[in-house]
Scaffold this active site. Sequence first.
Site, PDB file in Angstrom:
ATOM      1  N   ASN A 135      -7.848  -3.662  -0.239  1.00  0.00           N
ATOM      2  CA  ASN A 135      -7.785  -5.117  -0.192  1.00  0.00           C
ATOM      3  C   ASN A 135      -7.552  -5.604   1.247  1.00  0.00           C
ATOM      4  O   ASN A 135      -8.420  -6.187   1.885  1.00  0.00           O
ATOM      5  CB  ASN A 135      -6.679  -5.616  -1.125  1.00  0.00           C
ATOM      6  CG  ASN A 135      -6.659  -7.124  -1.323  1.00  0.00           C
ATOM      7  OD1 ASN A 135      -6.119  -7.627  -2.292  1.00  0.00           O
ATOM      8  ND2 ASN A 135      -7.250  -7.904  -0.441  1.00  0.00           N
ATOM      9  N   LYS A 152      -3.538  -2.030 -14.037  1.00  0.00           N
ATOM     10  CA  LYS A 152      -3.140  -1.302 -12.823  1.00  0.00           C
ATOM     11  C   LYS A 152      -1.630  -1.422 -12.732  1.00  0.00           C
ATOM     12  O   LYS A 152      -1.094  -2.486 -12.424  1.00  0.00           O
ATOM     13  CB  LYS A 152      -3.815  -1.902 -11.591  1.00  0.00           C
ATOM     14  CG  LYS A 152      -3.483  -1.160 -10.316  1.00  0.00           C
ATOM     15  CD  LYS A 152      -3.923  -1.923  -9.080  1.00  0.00           C
ATOM     16  CE  LYS A 152      -3.327  -1.268  -7.855  1.00  0.00           C
ATOM     17  NZ  LYS A 152      -3.358  -2.166  -6.691  1.00  0.00           N
ATOM     18  N   GLY A 204      -0.952  -2.268   2.566  1.00  0.00           N
ATOM     19  CA  GLY A 204      -1.222  -3.205   3.658  1.00  0.00           C
ATOM     20  C   GLY A 204      -0.899  -2.687   5.046  1.00  0.00           C
ATOM     21  O   GLY A 204      -1.039  -3.411   6.030  1.00  0.00           O
ATOM     22  N   ALA A 222      -4.135   1.980  -1.599  1.00  0.00           N
ATOM     23  CA  ALA A 222      -3.144   1.568  -0.593  1.00  0.00           C
ATOM     24  C   ALA A 222      -3.130   2.442   0.654  1.00  0.00           C
ATOM     25  O   ALA A 222      -3.093   3.668   0.564  1.00  0.00           O
ATOM     26  CB  ALA A 222      -1.737   1.526  -1.184  1.00  0.00           C
ATOM     27  N   GLY A 223      -3.154   1.763   1.785  1.00  0.00           N
ATOM     28  CA  GLY A 223      -3.029   2.434   3.069  1.00  0.00           C
ATOM     29  C   GLY A 223      -4.310   2.529   3.875  1.00  0.00           C
ATOM     30  O   GLY A 223      -4.291   2.878   5.053  1.00  0.00           O
TER      31      GLY A 223
END
Lengths: 76, 259
Positions: B208, B99, B160, B186-187
């Site tokens: 995450n 990644k 995040g 992400a987001g």
Amino acid sequence: MKKMSKKKCFVNGASFTIKSCGIQLEDLITTTVGKKKNELSLAVAVNNELVQKSEWKSKVIKEGDVIEIVQPFFGG
Amino acid sequence: MSKKKDELIIDGKKFASRLIMGTSLYPNLEVLNKSLEASATEIITVSMRRFNQEGEKFFLKGIKSKYTFLPNTAGCFTKKEALLTAELSRESLKTEWIKLELISENEMLLPDPLELFATCEELVKKKFKIFAYCSDDPILCKRLEELGCAAVMPLISPIGSGLGIRNEHNLEIIRSICKGVIIVDAGIGTPSHACKVMELGFDGVLLNSSVARSFDPIQMAMAMNLAVKSGRLSYLSGSIEKTKKAVRSTPFRGKISNF
């Protein structure tokens, strides 16, 4: 008896004392990580170059070398 | 309903789950393991970090064999750093998957598109299977796909941040012009964000913080699992067209006379 002089390399950012003749990378890893080294999926770079596991025994670490010993860790 | 099995196929490998989970920021290993279980994920992301006792505990805690590992290059700013990290992860985990994260600054953690593309070119030559974390620029996504990335992973808002989709139109364009695997990374803040992304036709979601930093990560992981599945089913089912005016559902014919 002539006293052997000591030199330094750097392991994971910390200074590490070695004999002037150097140290085998394999021995340096065992000293740093312990006997579990084969269970930890470690990977090692010396002076920003990957050193494959098959080369750990033959690679000699000398004064000023920068060694990174890494493993999988939490990540996103 | 179609009887064909709906699988996510990346680099020739098949996955039932379309949710990829990060492993960072959990309160402890037990919650991490239970959250991964609740999410039904099959692919988890890991970083490569200097050896220490905490890392040893993480890796030997029994999650090694069950999941497919996707190592990342998180924290890398330069091509040189990312290339070495990729080489180290391939040696460590015996995987060609990487990644690729190349950030440009520390506040928004936005990916650097130029450094990313140049690094992808190198990694393709070295036979890596790249999951390219990138901005939500349709042309960049297309170029990364054409370069041979295994998956292109546009953000929907900063890492995040939990802000969700900031530019839905861009996402629609990305989905329409990229035919390969596109995973939103992400987001994501809430399950509704994940569901919406899947309704737009994306192949998967990587998240995450939205789980790990929630009040109840295990329950939130379950909610994300359901949201991703729900969004996928919705996409496959084909939603109705939007209209400006009402469209009657109950038949008017047969109603008693107006009075």
